[in-house]
Scaffold this active site. Structure first.
Site, PDB file in Angstrom:
ATOM      1  N   SER A 179      -7.787   6.759   7.863  1.00 44.13           N
ATOM      2  CA  SER A 179      -8.414   5.523   7.400  1.00 44.13           C
ATOM      3  C   SER A 179      -9.832   5.467   7.947  1.00 44.13           C
ATOM      4  O   SER A 179     -10.631   6.352   7.668  1.00 44.13           O
ATOM      5  CB  SER A 179      -7.586   4.298   7.832  1.00 44.13           C
ATOM      6  OG  SER A 179      -8.116   3.112   7.268  1.00 44.13           O
ATOM      7  N   THR A 180     -10.169   4.464   8.749  1.00 43.74           N
ATOM      8  CA  THR A 180     -11.531   4.297   9.255  1.00 43.74           C
ATOM      9  C   THR A 180     -11.988   5.546  10.013  1.00 43.74           C
ATOM     10  O   THR A 180     -11.328   5.997  10.942  1.00 43.74           O
ATOM     11  CB  THR A 180     -11.605   3.085  10.198  1.00 43.74           C
ATOM     12  OG1 THR A 180     -11.020   1.964   9.546  1.00 43.74           O
ATOM     13  CG2 THR A 180     -13.045   2.779  10.566  1.00 43.74           C
ATOM     14  N   HIS A 205      -7.409   6.044   3.114  1.00 46.40           N
ATOM     15  CA  HIS A 205      -7.624   4.693   2.602  1.00 46.40           C
ATOM     16  C   HIS A 205      -9.026   4.605   2.014  1.00 46.40           C
ATOM     17  O   HIS A 205     -10.020   4.725   2.738  1.00 46.40           O
ATOM     18  CB  HIS A 205      -7.484   3.658   3.726  1.00 46.40           C
ATOM     19  CG  HIS A 205      -6.108   3.591   4.302  1.00 46.40           C
ATOM     20  ND1 HIS A 205      -5.848   3.046   5.545  1.00 46.40           N
ATOM     21  CD2 HIS A 205      -4.898   4.003   3.824  1.00 46.40           C
ATOM     22  CE1 HIS A 205      -4.548   3.110   5.793  1.00 46.40           C
ATOM     23  NE2 HIS A 205      -3.955   3.693   4.770  1.00 46.40           N
ATOM     24  N   MET A 298      -7.813   2.416  11.475  1.00 45.82           N
ATOM     25  CA  MET A 298      -7.365   1.136  12.021  1.00 45.82           C
ATOM     26  C   MET A 298      -5.963   0.799  11.517  1.00 45.82           C
ATOM     27  O   MET A 298      -5.524   1.285  10.481  1.00 45.82           O
ATOM     28  CB  MET A 298      -8.338   0.023  11.628  1.00 45.82           C
ATOM     29  CG  MET A 298      -8.352  -0.315  10.145  1.00 45.82           C
ATOM     30  SD  MET A 298      -9.396  -1.743   9.744  1.00 45.82           S
ATOM     31  CE  MET A 298     -11.029  -1.042   9.871  1.00 45.82           C
ATOM     32  N   ASP A 301      -0.671   2.109   9.550  1.00 45.87           N
ATOM     33  CA  ASP A 301      -0.125   2.798   8.384  1.00 45.87           C
ATOM     34  C   ASP A 301       0.027   4.278   8.695  1.00 45.87           C
ATOM     35  O   ASP A 301      -0.891   4.908   9.222  1.00 45.87           O
ATOM     36  CB  ASP A 301      -1.054   2.611   7.172  1.00 45.87           C
ATOM     37  CG  ASP A 301      -0.477   3.230   5.909  1.00 45.87           C
ATOM     38  OD1 ASP A 301       0.757   3.142   5.721  1.00 45.87           O
ATOM     39  OD2 ASP A 301      -1.250   3.794   5.115  1.00 45.87           O
TER      40      ASP A 301
END
Length: 366
Positions: A179-180, A205, A298, A301
């Site tokens: 993600s991030t 993501h 972050m 997930d």
């Protein structure tokens, strides 16, 4: 920054309307304080000195100096967390991915020209991204508008958990969740992979308009063939399959080979695509033939999905905290006991290759 201190934000955008809307959205969160706005990078430069913000939101296209040039100078002279604000276009996606390469922590993709029509949803997203950006480096007054938070669904909403895991013949599979900070982490990983590496499935993501340009960008920097996954696409060695930003990516066994399946189900852990969904599908279809890694990001997930893979006999690892932009997802998985080992980013590609060789040797000798 102090845990009790509000996140100080400077909003930089050439549109007065967008500056007003962004400021109003950020003011929805009592942990955030908008300390100022700027219409262009030159004004922003002076306000950074005066106001000492914790986080900058930065428009991609601005007068007098474009956002990328300003970002590059900022990261060289005064590094600080930056969340890019971009449009949902191919051009906007390409520039935003370049901004992440230059050091931006994350990005907020404006849904369309009318942000006001999706105020609550957009406010929740930008507030969350700004708060997470504020803690990515060691270096949150106005009336608060309560936000409606959608229910958080698990992977059960897309794919029931299998009672037993299957392990098929053939080459092992590599699964990656991020993600991030993940667009850069995935690039580092793929650049180190040889052209004949085992197939790699990636759930990052990312908005729907950005996943295609992201896959094309990764294809240019990797010796492997990288593409945005298509429904029913056969999974082959030497290929990387990026989950589209509009669908969950699953891996299924069709009786003779592994194939990509796209699922237009609800968001899982508030993400679509979701890493938990990819990992659960692999726990059911490939089991011990899988080598999976959870990279920077972050939230959590992928943590439970990685645990399901681990329990199905897969080899699992996570990125370490020091090399992660945000150690949320990998940290959650590590705390669950979902990973066998933890590695710095620049060691992960080599480790994945070594583990897939071990997995293949074990399978052929069994």
């Amino acid at each position: 920054m102090d845990n009790m201190e509000r996140v100080r934000v400077l909003v930089v955008d050439d549109s007065a309307l967008v500056r007003k809307l962004m400021s109003t959205m950020l003011a929805c969160d009592p942990a955030i304080e908008v300390v100022g706005t700027a219409a262009d990078p030159l004004i922003a430069r002076e306000k950074i000195k005066q106001l000492n913000p914790h986080v900058l939101t930065l428009d991609v296209e601005m007068p007098r100096m474009d956002g990328l040039t300003f970002l590059e100078n900022l990261m060289r002279l005064r590094p600080m967390p930056v969340v890019m604000v971009s449009s949902l276009t191919v051009e906007g996606a390409d520039v935003t991915l370049r901004a992440l390469e230059l050091g931006a922590v994350d990005f907020f993709a404006k849904p369309d020209s009318d942000l006001a029509s999706r105020f609550g949803e957009s406010a929740q997203e930008i507030c969350h991204k700004v708060k997470m950006a504020a803690i990515t480096r060691p270096r949150a007054r106005t009336a608060v508008r309560k936000l409606d938070v959608p229910p958080r669904l698990s992977a059960d909403a897309v794919l029931p958990r299998a009672q037993t895991a299957g392990t098929r013949g053939g080459s092992p599979l590599i699964a990656v969740g991020a993600s991030t900070g993940g667009t850069e982490a995935v690039r580092v990983l793929l650049e180190a992979m040889p052209p004949d590496a085992p197939p790699i499935l990636v759930t990052q993501h990312i908005p729907a308009a950005f996943s295609g340009p992201f896959a094309a960008r990764m294809d240019r920097c990797s010796a492997m063939r990288v593409c945005e996954a298509r429904d029913g696409q056969p999974i082959q060695s030497g290929h990387v399959y990026i989950a589209p930003g509009s669908h969950h990516l699953l891996v299924m066994w069709d009786g003779a080979r592994y194939v990509c399946r796209l699922h237009d189900g609800p968001a899982v852990n508030r993400h679509k695509p979701s890493v938990d969904v990819l990992f659960r599908s692999l726990a059911a279809s490939a089991g011990a033939a899988t080598v999976a890694v959870l990279l920077t990001g972050m939230g959590d997930d992928g943590a439970r999905g990685l645990l399901e893979l681990h329990q199905a006999g897969a080899t699992t690892l996570v990125q370490d905290e020091e090399s992660s932009v945000v150690w949320g997802m990998p940290g959650s998985a590590w705390k669950l006991g979902a990973a066998s080992e933890m590695q710095p980013l620049d060691h992960i590609a080599a480790r994945l290759l070594a583990l897939t060789r071990q997995t293949h040797t074990s399978a052929t000798s069994a």
